[in-house]
Design a protein around this motif. Sequence first.
Motif, PDB file in Angstrom:
ATOM      1  N   ARG A  75       0.887  -1.209  -0.231  1.00 19.31           N
ATOM      2  CA  ARG A  75       0.098   0.159  -0.094  1.00 19.31           C
ATOM      3  C   ARG A  75       0.958   1.159  -0.282  1.00 19.31           C
ATOM      4  N   ALA A  76       0.403   2.280  -0.700  1.00 23.77           N
ATOM      5  CA  ALA A  76       1.170   3.351  -0.894  1.00 23.77           C
ATOM      6  C   ALA A  76       1.260   4.023   0.567  1.00 23.77           C
ATOM      7  N   LEU A 108       1.668   4.768  -7.278  1.00 22.10           N
ATOM      8  CA  LEU A 108       0.557   3.841  -7.175  1.00 22.10           C
ATOM      9  C   LEU A 108       0.609   3.154  -8.735  1.00 22.10           C
ATOM     10  N   PRO A 126      -3.653   2.331  -3.234  1.00 22.22           N
ATOM     11  CA  PRO A 126      -4.003   3.246  -2.437  1.00 22.22           C
ATOM     12  C   PRO A 126      -4.266   2.612  -1.116  1.00 22.22           C
ATOM     13  N   LEU A 454      -6.971  -0.185  -6.415  1.00 22.02           N
ATOM     14  CA  LEU A 454      -6.171   0.662  -7.281  1.00 22.02           C
ATOM     15  C   LEU A 454      -7.150   0.996  -8.763  1.00 22.02           C
TER      16      LEU A 454
END
Length: 654
Positions: A75-76, A108, A126, A454
Motif C-alpha cells: 500500500r502507498a 501507485l 492506495p 487501485l
Amino acid sequence: MAVDRVDEQLAELAARHGVATSYEGADQLEVDVDRAVVVAVLAQLGVDAGTPADVRRELGATRDRRALPGTVVTRAGRPARLPGPAVVRCADGTERAVAGLLPADLPLGWHRLTTADQDVALIVAPDRLPRPAPAWGWMLQLYALRSRESWGMGDFGDLATIAARSRSDLGAGVVLVNPVQAIAPTTPVQRSPYSPASRRFANPLYLRITDTDAFAEADPATRSRVLALRPPGDTELIDHDGVWLAKRAALEALWADRPRAVDVDADPALRDFATFCAIADRHGPDWRTWPEALRHPAGPAVAAARRELAQAVAFHAWLQRLCADQLGAARRAAAGMAVGIVHDLPVGVDPGGADAWALQDVFASRVRVGAPPDAFSQQGQDWNLPPWRPDRLADAGHGPFRDVLRAVLGHADGIRIDHVAGLWRLWWIPPGEPPSRGTYVRYDAEAMLGVLALEAHRAGAVVVGEDLGTVEPAVTTTLHERGMLSSAVLWFQRDYDVAGHPMVPPQQWTESAMASISTHDLPTVAGFLRGEHVRVRASLGMLTRPVEREEADAAAELRGIVDLLAAEGLVGPDPDERELIVALHALLARAPSRLLLTSPQDALGDPRQPNLPGTVDQYPNWRLPLAVRLEEFLAADRVAEAVAALRAARPSPS
C-alpha cells in the motif's frame, strides 16, 4: 449424517492449500467438513490426497520455496520487507534498485519486481479510497423497466432515462443496476444476470436498436424492416428469447446494410470474445461440447475458425462497440448526480461461456461456487459458477481479475462486488456433491483488495461490497478500513446476541454502508408484509421446517418491525400496507449510511421477489417486469410518497 472428520495430516495439507476443514456456520456454530469433501476439493487444485499414503507423499514432496509469491501487493506510504535485493520496474519505465525494503514512496500502479531468480507483479495500491458523497437512489433490475421506447424489456436507453429523470425530478444521486455483462449469443438466453458468459464485455440484449448510429444512417426501407421486428412489450413475463431474436435480426439487418470495419486484432480480449460468439453461433453456447480442437483459444483450429468466420467475428465485436456507446450515454445522463451509475459485478461466469473458455487456465473449471446452508437457503446454494484457482491467479499477477474490474469501471461511477467475501474465500462445491457438501477455499485477500482499490482509484469510482450471509467479521471491518462501503439490509439488521434477535434501530447502522430495505434475492417490502416469501417457498417444497413454524417466525419478524416503526413514531395502530411501505422507507432514511437505496418494486408495493435463490425454472426468476411502464413509474404518486423521506435525508447537492 455423520461427518468423517479430517485427521491431523490431511488438515495440515489442506491448510497449506487454503482449504478449510471446518468453518463457522450462519448460526455461529462450528461445522466440520467431511473428509471426502476436503479430498475432492484438493484434487481440483492438483493435490492428490485420496489415501493416507498420498497425503504423506504430498506433505513430504518438495514444496515451492520461492521467496516471493506470484503477486506482491503493498500500500502507498507503507514500506514492505523483501527477502533480499531486487529491482522495481515501474509502470512508467523507470527502474529502482531496492535492498530488502520496498520504499514507501513508490507510485501507485502496476509494476514488476525482479530478484535474482524471480520476476513477479508488484501492485502499489492506495491505502484508502475517499468516502463517497451521501446520496439516495435506486437499485434496478434493468430488464424489468419496460418503457414505450424499449423492445419487450428494459434497455440501456431506459437506464439513461431513469438516471436523468431521477436526478432532475426526484433529486436522486445514485443508480445501482443489475449486472449487464455479456451472454452467449444463442437461445435459450441465459436469463440470470449473475451467470454471464463474460464479465469483461457487455450484454447486447440491452441495446436500444433505434439509438444506434447504424439505425440513424440506414435507408428508409431498412429502418422499416427493423421497426417491423419489434417484439410485444406487454407480455406477462419478460421473453428474453423473443427479445434477443428480434434484436439480433434487427442488428444483422443494419450490419448487412452497412458493415463497419472492426479491427479485432487490436484488442486480444475482444478478439477472443468475438471469436467465442462466432463459434457459439455454429456449435452452441457451451465450449465444453464443441469439437475437441476448438476447446482452447490458443489452438490452431481456433485461428482457422476465426479466419473462416471473420465477418461473424467482426459483427460480434461491433455489438460491443454499440454497447460501449450506449453505456457511455447512460453514464453521461447521470452527470450531476452525487455518485452516478454503479454497476454490479457478479461472483463469476457461466462455466460454458466465453471467459471460462478464454481464461480456462486460471479457473477451477469443474468446481461450482455457492454458499453453505443459512436461514433463507436452508439447503445451501449452488450458483454453478467456476472459481478462480488462487494459485494460478497469483501466478498471473492477478491480471485476469484486474481486467474484469477495468471492463466494468470503464463505464461506471462505482462498482458493487456481489458476495465480496469471495475476495477472502469462496464456497467450493466439488463435482458430484450438493451445495451443502462443500468447503471454503482461501484467496489472497490483500492482493484482491489491492487490485480493487487501485482500479477504483484510477476510475474515481465508489466501491460497495455485498457482505450479507455467512461472512467473516474481518470482511466488513477491512472494507471500512479501506474506504469501501459494506451493505446494510433492514431484514438482517438484528442483534443476534440477544434472544429473539430484536431489530436494530437504523440510527445505529454503520455510516460506511449502502443501506436498503431488501435486495433482489430477498422478499420485497410488500412480499414480506404479506408473507409471500413463506408461501412461495412452501409451494415449491423448499422448506426444511414445517410451514407452520416458518409462518410463525415470519409473523414474529413482522411484529418486531412494526414495533420498531411504532417506537420510532412512524406508524399508528393498525397501519395498512401502503402506510407500512412509506414508514419503512422513512425508517431507512434515518440510517446514517452514506448511500440509501430502494427498488422500484419496493416503492410501488410489488409483492413479487425478482429472484428466488435455489430455483431455476420453478419460479419466474429474472422474468418479472415492473407492474407499470417506466414513464408511469416515474410519475406515480405512491412512488413520490415512498421516497419523500429519502429525498429529505439525502438532498441533491445544489
